[in-house]
Design an enzyme around this catalytic site. Structure first.
Site, short mmCIF file in Angstrom:
data_model
loop_
_atom_site.label_atom_id
_atom_site.label_comp_id
_atom_site.label_asym_id
_atom_site.label_seq_id
_atom_site.Cartn_x
_atom_site.Cartn_y
_atom_site.Cartn_z
N PRO A 183 0.84 -1.20 0.00
CA PRO A 183 0.00 0.00 0.00
C PRO A 183 0.88 1.25 0.00
O PRO A 183 1.84 1.32 0.76
CB PRO A 183 -0.79 -0.12 1.31
CG PRO A 183 -0.01 -1.06 2.16
CD PRO A 183 0.75 -1.96 1.25
N VAL A 204 0.24 5.53 -0.33
CA VAL A 204 -0.59 6.69 -0.56
C VAL A 204 -0.13 7.40 -1.83
O VAL A 204 1.07 7.55 -2.05
CB VAL A 204 -0.55 7.64 0.66
CG1 VAL A 204 -1.08 9.02 0.31
CG2 VAL A 204 -1.37 7.05 1.78
N CYS A 224 1.42 3.01 10.04
CA CYS A 224 1.76 4.39 9.66
C CYS A 224 2.11 5.22 10.90
O CYS A 224 1.29 5.38 11.80
CB CYS A 224 0.60 5.04 8.92
SG CYS A 224 1.03 6.69 8.38
N LYS A 243 -1.34 -4.91 8.42
CA LYS A 243 0.08 -4.61 8.18
C LYS A 243 0.60 -3.88 9.42
O LYS A 243 0.05 -2.85 9.82
CB LYS A 243 0.20 -3.71 6.94
CG LYS A 243 1.61 -3.27 6.61
CD LYS A 243 1.66 -2.74 5.18
CE LYS A 243 3.01 -2.14 4.82
NZ LYS A 243 3.17 -0.76 5.29
N ASN A 246 8.19 -7.18 4.65
CA ASN A 246 8.20 -5.87 4.00
C ASN A 246 9.31 -4.99 4.57
O ASN A 246 9.66 -5.11 5.74
CB ASN A 246 6.82 -5.20 4.19
CG ASN A 246 6.81 -3.75 3.75
OD1 ASN A 246 6.61 -2.85 4.55
ND2 ASN A 246 7.02 -3.52 2.47
N ALA A 260 7.33 -1.83 -1.67
CA ALA A 260 6.79 -0.48 -1.85
C ALA A 260 7.73 0.32 -2.75
O ALA A 260 7.52 0.41 -3.97
CB ALA A 260 6.59 0.21 -0.51
C1 LIG Z 1 4.98 6.87 -1.10
C2 LIG Z 1 4.70 5.91 0.00
C3 LIG Z 1 3.41 5.81 0.51
C4 LIG Z 1 3.11 4.89 1.51
N1 LIG Z 1 1.81 4.75 1.92
C5 LIG Z 1 1.48 3.71 2.75
C6 LIG Z 1 0.13 3.40 3.00
O1 LIG Z 1 -0.80 4.01 2.47
N2 LIG Z 1 -0.14 2.37 3.85
C7 LIG Z 1 0.86 1.61 4.43
O2 LIG Z 1 0.54 0.67 5.18
N3 LIG Z 1 2.14 1.89 4.19
C8 LIG Z 1 2.48 2.89 3.33
N4 LIG Z 1 3.79 3.11 3.01
C9 LIG Z 1 4.82 2.22 3.59
C10 LIG Z 1 5.11 1.05 2.65
O3 LIG Z 1 3.97 0.26 2.40
C11 LIG Z 1 6.22 0.16 3.21
O4 LIG Z 1 5.84 -0.35 4.44
C12 LIG Z 1 7.56 0.89 3.38
O5 LIG Z 1 7.84 1.76 2.31
C13 LIG Z 1 8.70 -0.13 3.49
O6 LIG Z 1 8.71 -0.97 2.36
P1 LIG Z 1 9.79 -0.82 1.17
O7 LIG Z 1 11.14 -0.97 1.77
O8 LIG Z 1 9.47 -1.90 0.20
O9 LIG Z 1 9.63 0.56 0.61
C14 LIG Z 1 4.13 4.06 2.04
C15 LIG Z 1 5.43 4.16 1.54
C16 LIG Z 1 5.72 5.07 0.53
C17 LIG Z 1 7.11 5.13 -0.01
#
Ligand SMILES: Cc1cc2nc3c(=O)[nH]c(=O)nc-3n(C[C@H](O)[C@H](O)[C@H](O)COP(=O)(O)O)c2cc1C
Length: 487
Positions: free
Chosen positions: A15, A17, A113, A152, A211, A239
């Protein structure tokens, strides 16, 4: 009946945003993701939405009272899209889950979050310190909907605490738990605690989705499997790696970024994504190239046509927009313009209000009002209707004891009233103020009187009577301008 979505041995788009809107989700699926999460949507906002089947786009839209499309989905992703919500209230969570239940494959609750605007409402990572609330929300959802429920989380200060929380969570009957291997106060640049994810995966009986590996562990598709093994997890969720180049999901990838951006833009145009949202996502993909000539063109763009110009896709954009417009017109049942038809006691014509056909300070509605004054008749009275198909508006005007309306539906209330006025004026043979009619008595009178306080009398009158002062060019849009949120 569709098979329940499994969270074992899958690769998921996390997810995000602003990033996780329909075009990105569809592209992730095309490239090889098994499951795609939507951006976090807040329960209070979603609970006010109406479910609308969009027959032009073949989508299902969840539309807020202010006409914003908060969530748009389609058949192509139905079996694999997870709806993530932000909530701190079991009853409200259930209302939202039931609203989207038939259109998505699973429901997820964001418990990770750390941003203040999420935590101060008791949502997101604030839930981590309130396990009873977590259990209440998840139990309510699991028993209240027929599709899988997941959540999550972030890790807690010790392995024991994290494992114990996950054990409580799995007792609620959830189908999986995604674990972002960072503490609530850790930032995305901090090293990932793979060992904690591993300990949780060993202790849990539900599938654990690892994650947090985007920064230094997952750069290519092959790294996904390495990350899964390193964390001993069932599945992996990405993400940032996907936001930067979503072809990371492709076993034969990665594809050149130009190709990925082109594919993304095509989906964005096809599904009428909000142009600002499209622009935001493309800027994220460009990263340090955002100051390049192409990046500058992109930053200056206001519409999909402008964005397409930066990517050499003008023809695709124009053609697709024309096709969608044609479909829209067909659905509206176009008939020859100016053919007068009676629908009950209402005179109708297939008329669209086209602003550029009128001088800037003149409008058919204004002409009708002036005519009523000149002839000492009662002022025109407008009634508004809205249909759920596409949230279009249609106005019926009563004037001189008769009723008039356009058989076509408009995107805004203002345009609908203008179209009804045009029909009325045409049927009654009164000048309507189109360019070329400038020398009619009424136009000359307006020119002599001028505009007082920069406001026409008609505008003052409609301010008194209607209260709807939205800009004429306003169109519904997809969740395009929420601030970015990282958790
Ligand atoms: C632009 C952006 C928006 C995000 N929005 C959400 C969200 O809406 N809900 C959520 O649970 N995590 C959100 N996250 C966190 C990611 O889902 C993830 O947990 C975090 O980036 C770590 O994963 P990664 O190392 O693959 O980036 C967001 C991350 C980014 C970069």
């Amino acid at each position: 009946m569709a098979e329940r979505l499994s969270f074992r041995n899958i690769t998921a788009l996390a997810p995000m945003v602003r990033v996780g809107t329909l075009p990105m989700r569809l592209l992730a699926l095309d490239y090889g993701a098994d499951v795609v999460y939507c951006e976090e949507l807040i329960d209070i906002k979603m609970a006010q939405c109406e479910r609308v089947v969009n027959e032009v786009l073949h989508t299902v839209d969840f539309v807020a009272p202010d006409e914003r499309v908060m969530f748009r989905t389609c058949e192509q992703e139905k079996e694999r899209v997870v709806f993530q919500m932000g909530t701190a209230d079991p009853d409200r969570a259930l209302i939202v889950a039931k609203l989207v239940e038939k259109d998505v494959a699973a429901i997820d609750v964001n418990m990770g979050c750390p941003k203040e605007y999420s935590t101060k409402g008791g949502m997101g990572a604030a839930l981590l310190s309130n396990p009873d609330k977590i259990v209440a929300i998840l139990r309510t959802l699991v028993t209240g909907v027929s599709i899988p429920v997941t959540c999550k989380i972030r890790i807690l200060p010790t392995v024991e605490e994290t494992v114990s929380l996950v054990r409580r969570i799995e007792e609620t009957g959830v189908a999986a738990v995604a674990v972002h291997g960072r503490l609530r106060e850790e930032r995305p640049r901090h090293p990932l605690n793979c060992d904690v994810i591993k300990a949780v995966a060993e202790a849990a009986s539900v599938p654990i989705i690892a994650n947090g590996g985007s920064l230094d562990l997952v750069k290519t598709n092959a790294d996904i499997e390495e990350f899964r093994k390193k964390t001993g997890s069932s599945s992996v969720m990405l993400a940032r790696a996907a936001m930067w180049n979503v072809s990371v999901f492709s076993p034969s990838g990665p594809l050149p970024l130009e190709k990925v951006m082109e594919d993304y833009l095509k989906y964005a145009i096809r599904y009428e994504n909000h142009a600002f949202n499209t622009k935001y996502c493309l800027c994220q993909m460009l990263r340090d190239k955002v100051e390049s000539p192409q990046g500058k063109l992109l930053q200056a763009a206001q519409t999909h046509a402008d964005i397409s110009a930066a990517f050499g896709l003008q023809q695709f954009c124009q053609q697709t927009e024309e096709e969608l417009q044609k479909k829209r017109s067909e659905l509206q049942g176009d008939c020859p313009p100016d053919a007068l038809r009676m629908e009950g006691d209402v005179s109708t014509m297939a008329v669209k209000f086209i602003r550029r056909e009128y001088l800037p300070h003149f409008s058919p509605k204004m002409f009708l009002l002036e005519w009523s004054r000149k002839e000492k008749l009662q002022q025109p009275l407008y009634e508004m209707a809205q249909r759920s198909l596409d949230r279009g508006f249609q106005s019926t005007v009563t004037f001189a004891g008769k009723r008039f309306r356009s058989s076509l539906w408009e995107k805004s209330k203002k345009f609908a009233e203008q179209a009804a006025s045009v029909v009325c004026l045409r049927v009654l043979g009164i000048p309507e103020g189109r360019i070329g009619d400038e020398e009619s008595d009424l136009v000359c009178k307006r020119k002599r009187d001028g505009r007082t306080n920069g406001t026409t009398e008609e505008e003052q009158s409609s301010k008194r009577h209607s209260g709807d002062m939205r800009p004429e060019a306003e169109t519904p849009h997809v969740n395009g301008d929420t601030p970015p949120e990282k958790s």
